[in-house]
Design an enzyme around this catalytic site. Structure first.
Site, PDB file in Angstrom:
ATOM      1  N   ASP A  13       0.662  -1.166  -0.215  1.00  0.00           N
ATOM      2  CA  ASP A  13      -0.148  -0.039   0.064  1.00  0.00           C
ATOM      3  C   ASP A  13       1.061   1.315   0.108  1.00  0.00           C
ATOM      4  O   ASP A  13       0.606   2.292   0.611  1.00  0.00           O
ATOM      5  CB  ASP A  13      -1.048  -0.023   1.107  1.00  0.00           C
ATOM      6  CG  ASP A  13      -2.040  -1.155   1.193  1.00  0.00           C
ATOM      7  OD1 ASP A  13      -2.114  -1.671   0.090  1.00  0.00           O
ATOM      8  OD2 ASP A  13      -2.476  -1.620   2.306  1.00  0.00           O
ATOM      9  N   LYS A  16       2.008   2.064  -5.238  1.00  0.00           N
ATOM     10  CA  LYS A  16       2.409   1.690  -6.255  1.00  0.00           C
ATOM     11  C   LYS A  16       1.352   1.860  -7.376  1.00  0.00           C
ATOM     12  O   LYS A  16       2.064   2.136  -8.819  1.00  0.00           O
ATOM     13  CB  LYS A  16       2.487   0.152  -6.138  1.00  0.00           C
ATOM     14  CG  LYS A  16       3.608  -0.252  -5.274  1.00  0.00           C
ATOM     15  CD  LYS A  16       3.635  -1.856  -5.011  1.00  0.00           C
ATOM     16  CE  LYS A  16       2.354  -2.479  -4.127  1.00  0.00           C
ATOM     17  NZ  LYS A  16       2.332  -2.049  -2.958  1.00  0.00           N
ATOM     18  N   GLY A  40      -4.392  -4.367  -3.735  1.00  0.00           N
ATOM     19  CA  GLY A  40      -5.582  -3.333  -4.279  1.00  0.00           C
ATOM     20  C   GLY A  40      -4.756  -2.049  -4.599  1.00  0.00           C
ATOM     21  O   GLY A  40      -3.910  -1.273  -3.728  1.00  0.00           O
ATOM     22  N   GLN A 225       1.879  -6.101  -3.213  1.00  0.00           N
ATOM     23  CA  GLN A 225       2.289  -6.141  -1.634  1.00  0.00           C
ATOM     24  C   GLN A 225       3.696  -5.372  -1.554  1.00  0.00           C
ATOM     25  O   GLN A 225       3.679  -4.327  -2.262  1.00  0.00           O
ATOM     26  CB  GLN A 225       2.675  -7.670  -1.413  1.00  0.00           C
ATOM     27  CG  GLN A 225       1.383  -8.399  -1.243  1.00  0.00           C
ATOM     28  CD  GLN A 225       0.742  -8.955  -2.599  1.00  0.00           C
ATOM     29  OE1 GLN A 225       1.414  -9.564  -3.305  1.00  0.00           O
ATOM     30  NE2 GLN A 225      -0.416  -8.449  -2.817  1.00  0.00           N
TER      31      GLN A 225
HETATM   32  P1  GDP Z   1      -0.680   0.279  -3.564  1.00  0.00           P
HETATM   33  O1  GDP Z   1      -1.293  -1.057  -3.124  1.00  0.00           O
HETATM   34  O2  GDP Z   1       0.723   0.491  -3.235  1.00  0.00           O
HETATM   35  O3  GDP Z   1      -0.928   0.565  -4.883  1.00  0.00           O
HETATM   36  O4  GDP Z   1      -1.532   1.457  -2.611  1.00  0.00           O
HETATM   37  P2  GDP Z   1      -2.789   1.482  -2.336  1.00  0.00           P
HETATM   38  O5  GDP Z   1      -3.674   2.196  -3.529  1.00  0.00           O
HETATM   39  O6  GDP Z   1      -3.201   0.324  -1.397  1.00  0.00           O
HETATM   40  O7  GDP Z   1      -2.794   2.579  -1.025  1.00  0.00           O
HETATM   41  C1  GDP Z   1      -2.342   3.871  -1.271  1.00  0.00           C
HETATM   42  C2  GDP Z   1      -3.123   4.922  -1.001  1.00  0.00           C
HETATM   43  O8  GDP Z   1      -2.771   6.232  -0.870  1.00  0.00           O
HETATM   44  C3  GDP Z   1      -4.473   4.997  -2.142  1.00  0.00           C
HETATM   45  O9  GDP Z   1      -5.770   5.525  -1.272  1.00  0.00           O
HETATM   46  C4  GDP Z   1      -3.928   5.994  -2.945  1.00  0.00           C
HETATM   47  O10 GDP Z   1      -5.010   6.951  -3.604  1.00  0.00           O
HETATM   48  C5  GDP Z   1      -3.363   7.233  -1.756  1.00  0.00           C
HETATM   49  N1  GDP Z   1      -2.126   7.880  -2.412  1.00  0.00           N
HETATM   50  C6  GDP Z   1      -1.030   7.564  -3.190  1.00  0.00           C
HETATM   51  N2  GDP Z   1      -0.168   8.420  -3.179  1.00  0.00           N
HETATM   52  C7  GDP Z   1      -0.330   9.447  -2.297  1.00  0.00           C
HETATM   53  C8  GDP Z   1      -0.055  10.687  -1.924  1.00  0.00           C
HETATM   54  O11 GDP Z   1       1.177  10.975  -2.405  1.00  0.00           O
HETATM   55  N3  GDP Z   1      -0.489  11.483  -0.934  1.00  0.00           N
HETATM   56  C9  GDP Z   1      -1.892  10.806  -0.584  1.00  0.00           C
HETATM   57  N4  GDP Z   1      -2.465  11.504   0.235  1.00  0.00           N
HETATM   58  N5  GDP Z   1      -2.268   9.814  -0.979  1.00  0.00           N
HETATM   59  C10 GDP Z   1      -1.804   9.047  -1.895  1.00  0.00           C
HETATM   60  P1  IMO Z   2      -0.908  -4.381  -2.231  1.00  0.00           P
HETATM   61  O1  IMO Z   2      -0.315  -4.824  -3.488  1.00  0.00           O
HETATM   62  C1  IMO Z   2      -1.132  -4.568   2.172  1.00  0.00           C
HETATM   63  C2  IMO Z   2      -1.017  -8.692   3.690  1.00  0.00           C
HETATM   64  C3  IMO Z   2      -2.393  -9.352   4.379  1.00  0.00           C
HETATM   65  C4  IMO Z   2      -1.905 -10.152   5.246  1.00  0.00           C
HETATM   66  C5  IMO Z   2      -0.706 -10.799   4.652  1.00  0.00           C
HETATM   67  C6  IMO Z   2      -0.981 -12.140   3.837  1.00  0.00           C
HETATM   68  O2  IMO Z   2      -2.243  -3.354  -2.349  1.00  0.00           O
HETATM   69  O3  IMO Z   2       0.281  -3.459  -1.701  1.00  0.00           O
HETATM   70  P2  IMO Z   2      -2.509 -12.837   1.844  1.00  0.00           P
HETATM   71  O4  IMO Z   2      -3.995 -12.361   1.596  1.00  0.00           O
HETATM   72  O5  IMO Z   2      -1.468 -12.438   0.904  1.00  0.00           O
HETATM   73  O6  IMO Z   2      -2.272 -14.216   1.993  1.00  0.00           O
HETATM   74  O7  IMO Z   2      -2.157 -11.953   3.153  1.00  0.00           O
HETATM   75  O8  IMO Z   2      -0.375  -9.811   3.507  1.00  0.00           O
HETATM   76  N1  IMO Z   2      -1.133  -8.080   2.245  1.00  0.00           N
HETATM   77  C7  IMO Z   2      -1.252  -6.872   1.888  1.00  0.00           C
HETATM   78  N2  IMO Z   2      -1.268  -5.655   2.741  1.00  0.00           N
HETATM   79  N3  IMO Z   2      -1.130  -4.636   0.636  1.00  0.00           N
HETATM   80  C8  IMO Z   2      -1.251  -5.451   0.086  1.00  0.00           C
HETATM   81  O9  IMO Z   2      -1.066  -5.648  -1.621  1.00  0.00           O
HETATM   82  C9  IMO Z   2      -1.398  -6.758   0.615  1.00  0.00           C
HETATM   83  N4  IMO Z   2      -1.486  -8.111   0.140  1.00  0.00           N
HETATM   84  C10 IMO Z   2      -1.386  -9.046   1.320  1.00  0.00           C
HETATM   85  O10 IMO Z   2      -3.052  -8.113   5.021  1.00  0.00           O
HETATM   86  O11 IMO Z   2      -1.337  -9.432   6.555  1.00  0.00           O
HETATM   87 MG    MG Z   3      -2.862  -1.603  -1.826  1.00  0.00          MG
END
Ligand code: GDP
Ligand code: IMO
Ligand code: MG
Length: 425
Positions: A13, A16, A40, A225
């Site tokens: 998260d 990416k 996600g 991840q």
């Molecule tokens: P990913 O899994 O690495 O693609 O990240 P996620 O989408 O799960 O979580 C990142 C969250 O932070 C999302 O809600 C993005 O819209 C948000 N986000 C990404 N870059 C920034 C940033 O520079 N500032 C803020 N405030 N939000 C960001």
């Molecule tokens: P993105 O790509 C954050 C975490 C789960 C759990 C552990 C194992 O959005 O960064 P799994 O379902 O893979 O067997 O769960 O890994 N986890 C993540 N945490 N971002 C993710 O993906 C994750 N994918 C798995 O919460 O702790």
């Molecule tokens: Mg994510």
């Protein structure tokens, strides 16, 4: 031409999805190399939020081809739903999305087993996303998984039946009740798979990407991840079931190590983690709650609140080393705006510095913090170059560059494409 890799250096998260979307115009190919719909990846496009789970994040850039690589595990009904949602927006993915023949499939049985295994673990549960990831990779390595390309053959139904029988036994062993509608779920699963196979015939992803590189096209491998969730190097067993470091881009896409170019390492200006497991810099107090609110830290896949804490330099250094990161991207620097003081764990007790050997078990790690002056970003101002940023933020970034022996390539100051400040070319 060499393929670049973009991956998360923390617990996932890190942003990416946004980063890939921003970089994608420079690339012809965006290729996911591991993980599955546990991911996600959030993109904000003209004020609209889109969350991608299995589809690579280059899909909104017209000239990009997107490959779901062989290292990915995919769940046909979820992927089809993701595809249909984009098609409803008028996108024609037939031209821009490809699926590797060797990608393994997540079946209804895998999802049930994920639930059953987590329930059996009680308070030792991993906090899995319950998307069937662990059981699907288990079957892959036990050599009885189902591959996308294999399911285009006439004996697909038999393969699925054999897999279901094994999973039923697994569920019985764990005393987990089989849902009454399992047969119906499985039929629907097969229907989704058939639709996918028809619309997206399996391809030899490795051949396609190597050809593309030979022809001078640019490839970006998109990680899912984060490095601290790697099955080998994360805080085992509180990890995911795939490799999340740069080496996985080679196995997950069929690219030789000599074909890897830049490795972008992405991290938030602080830390978050979803699910169980050690998190040395976690804030259990009001500050953690403030960070969660300011950063809107709720899981993009499961909606769970993310655990929040200060930046962890030993963990970052470890993750950057594992992947040979040569370009850093710092995200969510705007979230810390208004915090009078910002802390960074510069080592754990017992370590000389963050460059020391990284502990295998982080449960007992006690961080030693260094305090930094906070910064405030004006809401109505656009920040276009490094010099525009508050001095305190620039000092923070310089400290990180020096500590990680690596330049910060760009800084993200908001969720949308445009809130991005390139610090170096
Ligand atoms: P990913 O899994 O690495 O693609 O990240 P996620 O989408 O799960 O979580 C990142 C969250 O932070 C999302 O809600 C993005 O819209 C948000 N986000 C990404 N870059 C920034 C940033 O520079 N500032 C803020 N405030 N939000 C960001
Ligand atoms: P993105 O790509 C954050 C975490 C789960 C759990 C552990 C194992 O959005 O960064 P799994 O379902 O893979 O067997 O769960 O890994 N986890 C993540 N945490 N971002 C993710 O993906 C994750 N994918 C798995 O919460 O702790
Ligand atoms: Mg994510």
């Amino acid at each position: 031409m060499k393929a670049d890799v973009l991956l998360g250096l923390q617990w996932g998260d890190e942003g990416k999805g946004k980063a890939v979307d921003v970089l994608a115009p420079d690339y012809t190919w965006i290729a996911r190399f591991q993980g599955g719909p546990n991911a996600g990846h959030t993109l904000w496009l003209d004020g609209q939020k889109v969350v991608l789970h299995t589809i690579p994040s280059g899909v909104f850039r017209e000239d990009c081809q997107n490959l779901i690589g062989n290292g990915v595990v995919l769940h046909p009904p979820s992927l089809l739903a993701e595809i249909r949602a984009l098609q409803e927006k008028g996108m024609n993915l037939g031209q821009s999305l490809l699926i590797s023949d060797k990608a393994h499939l997540i079946t209804p049985g895998h999802r049930l087993l994920d639930q059953a295994q987590e329930a059996a673990k009680g308070d030792q549960k991993i906090g899995s996303t319950l998307r069937g990831i662990g059981p699907a990779y288990t079957d892959k390595y036990a050599r009885h998984g189902l591959r996308y390309g294999d399911m285009a053959r006439p004996n697909a139904a038999d393969l699925l039946q054999r897999s279901m029988d094994t999973h039923r036994q697994g569920l019985q062993t764990l005393n987990f009740p089989e849902p009454d509608d399992l047969e119906a779920q499985t039929e629907a699963w097969m229907d989704s798979l058939q639709s996918l196979l028809k619309e997206f015939p399996p391809v030899d992803g490795s051949w396609i990407l190597n050809q593309a590189l030979d022809q001078g096209q640019k490839v970006l491998a998109e990680g899912a991840q984060g490095s601290m969730l790697d099955v080998e190097y994360g805080a085992y067993p509180f990890v995911t079931s795939s490799h999340t470091t740069a080496a996985a881009a080679c196995t997950g896409l069929g690219l030789a190590p000599s074909r890897i170019g830049d490795v972008y390492g992405l991290f938030k200006a602080y830390c978050t983690r979803v699910g169980s497991g050690p998190f040395p810099t976690e804030l259990h107090d009001n500050l953690g709650e403030t960070l969660r609110k300011a950063g809107n830290e709720f899981g993009a896949t499961t909606g769970r609140p993310r655990r929040c804490g200060w930046l962890d330099l030993p963990a970052l250094h470890y993750a950057a080393r594992l992947s040979g990161v040569n370009k850093l991207i710092v995200t969510k620097a705007d979230v810390l705006s208004g915090f009078g003081e910002v802390q960074v764990a510069v080592r754990y007790e017992g370590m000389h510095s963050h460059r020391d050997s990284y502990p295998t078990n982080q449960e007992a790690c006690i961080p030693v913090y260094r305090s930094f002056e906070g910064w405030t970003l004006a809401q109505d101002k656009s920040y276009n170059k490094l010099e525009d940023l508050p001095l305190a933020l620039r000092a923070y970034l310089s400290f990180l560059e020096e500590s990680l022996d690596c330049p910060v390539h760009w800084v993200s100051l908001g969720p949308d494409r445009h809130s991005t400040l390139q610090t170096r070319i």
